[in-house]
Enzyme design. Structure first.
Site, PDB file in Angstrom:
ATOM      1  N   CYS A 111      13.717  39.203  46.818  1.00  0.00           N
ATOM      2  CA  CYS A 111      13.407  39.600  48.368  1.00  0.00           C
ATOM      3  C   CYS A 111      12.330  39.803  49.263  1.00  0.00           C
ATOM      4  O   CYS A 111      11.802  39.244  50.011  1.00  0.00           O
ATOM      5  CB  CYS A 111      14.045  37.884  48.881  1.00  0.00           C
ATOM      6  SG  CYS A 111      15.036  36.633  48.132  1.00  0.00           S
ATOM      7  N   HIS A 249      12.638  36.765  56.613  1.00  0.00           N
ATOM      8  CA  HIS A 249      12.422  36.041  54.860  1.00  0.00           C
ATOM      9  C   HIS A 249      13.379  34.362  55.399  1.00  0.00           C
ATOM     10  O   HIS A 249      14.789  34.268  56.315  1.00  0.00           O
ATOM     11  CB  HIS A 249      13.892  36.548  54.308  1.00  0.00           C
ATOM     12  CG  HIS A 249      14.059  36.484  52.936  1.00  0.00           C
ATOM     13  ND1 HIS A 249      12.695  35.204  52.352  1.00  0.00           N
ATOM     14  CD2 HIS A 249      15.409  36.600  52.407  1.00  0.00           C
ATOM     15  CE1 HIS A 249      13.214  35.626  51.442  1.00  0.00           C
ATOM     16  NE2 HIS A 249      15.162  35.759  51.406  1.00  0.00           N
ATOM     17  N   ASN A 279      14.285  28.742  48.980  1.00  0.00           N
ATOM     18  CA  ASN A 279      14.091  30.698  49.497  1.00  0.00           C
ATOM     19  C   ASN A 279      12.655  30.696  48.573  1.00  0.00           C
ATOM     20  O   ASN A 279      12.647  30.425  47.167  1.00  0.00           O
ATOM     21  CB  ASN A 279      14.917  30.699  49.240  1.00  0.00           C
ATOM     22  CG  ASN A 279      14.879  32.153  49.098  1.00  0.00           C
ATOM     23  OD1 ASN A 279      14.078  33.041  49.078  1.00  0.00           O
ATOM     24  ND2 ASN A 279      16.390  33.139  49.085  1.00  0.00           N
TER      25      ASN A 279
HETATM   26  C1  LIG Z   1      24.793  29.487  48.339  1.00  0.00           C
HETATM   27  C2  LIG Z   1      24.961  28.430  50.107  1.00  0.00           C
HETATM   28  C3  LIG Z   1      24.063  27.819  50.240  1.00  0.00           C
HETATM   29  C4  LIG Z   1      27.163  28.331  49.860  1.00  0.00           C
HETATM   30  O1  LIG Z   1      27.686  27.350  51.367  1.00  0.00           O
HETATM   31  P1  LIG Z   1      28.739  28.034  51.497  1.00  0.00           P
HETATM   32  O2  LIG Z   1      28.518  26.959  53.040  1.00  0.00           O
HETATM   33  O3  LIG Z   1      29.201  29.176  51.354  1.00  0.00           O
HETATM   34  O4  LIG Z   1      29.438  27.412  49.919  1.00  0.00           O
HETATM   35  P2  LIG Z   1      29.962  28.057  48.537  1.00  0.00           P
HETATM   36  O5  LIG Z   1      29.822  28.439  48.065  1.00  0.00           O
HETATM   37  O6  LIG Z   1      31.498  27.594  50.159  1.00  0.00           O
HETATM   38  O7  LIG Z   1      30.481  26.099  48.118  1.00  0.00           O
HETATM   39  C5  LIG Z   1      31.238  25.054  48.461  1.00  0.00           C
HETATM   40  C6  LIG Z   1      31.673  23.701  48.166  1.00  0.00           C
HETATM   41  O8  LIG Z   1      30.122  23.465  47.644  1.00  0.00           O
HETATM   42  C7  LIG Z   1      30.092  23.138  46.142  1.00  0.00           C
HETATM   43  N1  LIG Z   1      28.228  23.606  46.242  1.00  0.00           N
HETATM   44  C8  LIG Z   1      27.717  24.889  45.504  1.00  0.00           C
HETATM   45  N2  LIG Z   1      26.816  24.387  45.238  1.00  0.00           N
HETATM   46  C9  LIG Z   1      26.331  23.184  45.812  1.00  0.00           C
HETATM   47  C10 LIG Z   1      25.777  21.943  45.315  1.00  0.00           C
HETATM   48  N3  LIG Z   1      24.320  22.569  45.636  1.00  0.00           N
HETATM   49  N4  LIG Z   1      26.451  20.736  46.211  1.00  0.00           N
HETATM   50  C11 LIG Z   1      27.040  20.219  45.723  1.00  0.00           C
HETATM   51  N5  LIG Z   1      27.782  21.209  46.622  1.00  0.00           N
HETATM   52  C12 LIG Z   1      28.078  21.890  45.824  1.00  0.00           C
HETATM   53  C13 LIG Z   1      30.815  24.212  45.226  1.00  0.00           C
HETATM   54  O9  LIG Z   1      31.414  24.595  44.422  1.00  0.00           O
HETATM   55  C14 LIG Z   1      32.146  24.755  46.606  1.00  0.00           C
HETATM   56  O10 LIG Z   1      33.430  23.642  46.357  1.00  0.00           O
HETATM   57  P3  LIG Z   1      34.541  24.263  46.337  1.00  0.00           P
HETATM   58  O11 LIG Z   1      34.425  23.980  48.395  1.00  0.00           O
HETATM   59  O12 LIG Z   1      35.525  22.210  45.833  1.00  0.00           O
HETATM   60  O13 LIG Z   1      35.359  24.929  45.595  1.00  0.00           O
HETATM   61  C15 LIG Z   1      25.825  29.848  51.227  1.00  0.00           C
HETATM   62  O14 LIG Z   1      26.350  30.723  50.882  1.00  0.00           O
HETATM   63  C16 LIG Z   1      23.930  30.991  51.561  1.00  0.00           C
HETATM   64  O15 LIG Z   1      23.369  30.397  51.740  1.00  0.00           O
HETATM   65  N6  LIG Z   1      24.180  31.885  50.594  1.00  0.00           N
HETATM   66  C17 LIG Z   1      22.890  33.079  50.425  1.00  0.00           C
HETATM   67  C18 LIG Z   1      22.071  32.580  50.413  1.00  0.00           C
HETATM   68  C19 LIG Z   1      21.678  33.817  49.058  1.00  0.00           C
HETATM   69  O16 LIG Z   1      22.034  34.361  48.554  1.00  0.00           O
HETATM   70  N7  LIG Z   1      19.931  33.829  49.570  1.00  0.00           N
HETATM   71  C20 LIG Z   1      18.872  34.923  48.321  1.00  0.00           C
HETATM   72  C21 LIG Z   1      19.394  35.865  48.624  1.00  0.00           C
HETATM   73  S1  LIG Z   1      18.429  36.051  50.292  1.00  0.00           S
END
Ligand SMILES: CC(C)(COP(=O)(O)OP(=O)(O)OC[C@H]1O[C@@H](n2cnc3c(N)ncnc32)[C@H](O)[C@@H]1OP(=O)(O)O)[C@@H](O)C(=O)NCCC(=O)NCCS
Length: 363
Positions: A111, A249, A279
């Site tokens: 990224c 970003h 993204n």
């Molecule tokens: C990925 C991201 C959106 C997840 O959001 P979050 O609030 O942390 O969500 P969680 O990982 O806690 O997941 C919550 C629940 O949603 C579920 N879930 C994950 N993806 C899902 C989707 N696409 N649709 C529905 N549910 C989903 C998970 O399984 C989890 O279920 P559970 O509570 O029963 O285990 C967030 O962590 C993020 O943006 N991280 C950084 C992004 C990144 O790495 N970008 C690339 C580099 S910059």
């Protein structure tokens, strides 16, 4: 020592749209989940190659600077999704543009590829080694997507942007920058089963699986981008009050809000387009920059703060002093070849391939 003025800018976003509702037709997800967790509503899917997007974005940037491709002496292309391992994509783009006098380098820092490129290019101009550089950032990430992994498949999209930087005596361009890498956490984002680290003898080879520690990356992204931003302001002897716009970003709207809160800047000073494209990795900052200019969000002499974070885990920030010109010298009508398909139609065979493979792996 000269400065590296940004004299041209351009973007290329593929025409095919993939909405949250489209994803919900084959992944267990919903528009509501994706919108509340990420702010993303839709993303674009590419129907040709990364080099095609890079060529179009570059033609716009060259026109904006009124430069002939033969005047470019270096192309820096940030991407993790190259057309091929060999030749590198920067060479393919150089050939397509007819940039016969340019050296061509791919930068794979995920990224942060565009920000890393702008940092390197600016410093190469400052040393006098190069005079006119094309810095490109873009990604064909849907090609590498594992469409059975809902936790990543909903986050990404394809796009590309480019800028031209030129040696200048006036104090403009990237006046302070810092790049770094939290390599101890390199596997927090990982695309497996492609590359020489993976055995060709397994059935999984070329079926990408993503290791993705979303929450860990979220926390680290906010912290590292905020620290790098503070560092570049320090370097330049400036404060946040001097910054007119933050062009960060675009990974997740919640990351952008948390970043604004942590560095102490109001949300209306942060440029956001993640809802339209998701993204796009190395593509996010140059595309956002081009759109900020299109939308008159940047005025002559403005200070713009950029911050980025990505796999590696790489990070960086840059402070730009914009020049006196905020409109292109020449406009250009370059675009991608036409696409008859919807986003869902483009990825359909890819989705089936992953479905079939995961069924075979279970049986
Ligand atoms: C990925 C991201 C959106 C997840 O959001 P979050 O609030 O942390 O969500 P969680 O990982 O806690 O997941 C919550 C629940 O949603 C579920 N879930 C994950 N993806 C899902 C989707 N696409 N649709 C529905 N549910 C989903 C998970 O399984 C989890 O279920 P559970 O509570 O029963 O285990 C967030 O962590 C993020 O943006 N991280 C950084 C992004 C990144 O790495 N970008 C690339 C580099 S910059």
């Amino acid at each position: 020592m000269p400065y590296a003025e940004i004299t041209g800018w351009g973007k290329c976003v593929p025409p095919a749209v993939l909405r949250n509702e489209d994803l919900a037709t084959f992944i267990d997800t919903s528009d509501e989940w994706i919108t509340t967790r990420t702010g993303i509503k839709e993303r674009r899917v590419l129907h040709c190659n990364l080099s095609d997007m890079a060529r179009v974005a570059s033609l716009h940037a060259l026109a904006a600077a009124d430069l002939d491709p033969m005047e470019i002496d270096l192309i820096l292309l940030g991407s993790l999704t190259s057309d091929s391992q060999c030749p590198n994509t920067a060479s393919i783009v150089a050939d397509q543009l007819g940039a016969r006098n340019a050296a061509a380098i791919d930068i794979n820092s995920a990224c942060t590829g565009f920000l890393y490129g702008l940092h390197l290019g600016t410093n190469l101009i400052k040393t006098g080694a190069h005079q006119k550089i094309l810095v490109i950032g873009g990604e064909f990430i849907t090609h590498y997507m594992n469409w059975s992994q809902r936790e990543v498949a909903v986050l990404f999209g394809d796009a590309c942007g480019a800028v031209v930087i030129e040696a200048s005596e006036s104090e403009t361009g990237m006046i302070a920058s810092r790049i770094g890498c939290e390599s101890d956490a390199k596997y927090a984002i990982q695309i497996t089963n492609v590359g020489s680290g993976y055995s060709r003898l397994t059935d999984d080879f070329l079926y990408n699986a993503w290791n993705f520690e979303g929450q860990e990356v979220f926390k680290r992204a906010v912290k590292a981008m905020a620290q790098a931003s503070a560092d570049v302001l320090d370097q330049a002897g400036m404060s946040l009050e001097d910054v007119k716009l933050v062009v960060p970003h675009q990974a997740n709207k919640r990351i952008l809000d948390a970043l604004a809160k942590r560095i102490g800047i109001s949300e209306d000073k942060v440029f956001v387009n993640v809802h339209k494209y998701g993204n796009t990795s190395a593509g996010t900052i140059p595309v956002a920059l081009a759109e900020a200019l299109e939308e008159d969000r940047i005025k002559p002499g403005d200070h713009i703060l950029m911050a980025s974070f990505g796999a590696g885990l790489t990070y960086g920030a840059g402070l730009i002093k914009w020049s006196n010109r905020v409109s292109p010298l020449i406009t250009c009508d370059a675009e991608l070849p036409p696409c008859e398909k919807t986003g869902l139609e483009i990825i359909a065979s890819h989705v089936d391939r992953y479905k079939k493979h995961s069924l075979e792996s279970v049986s």
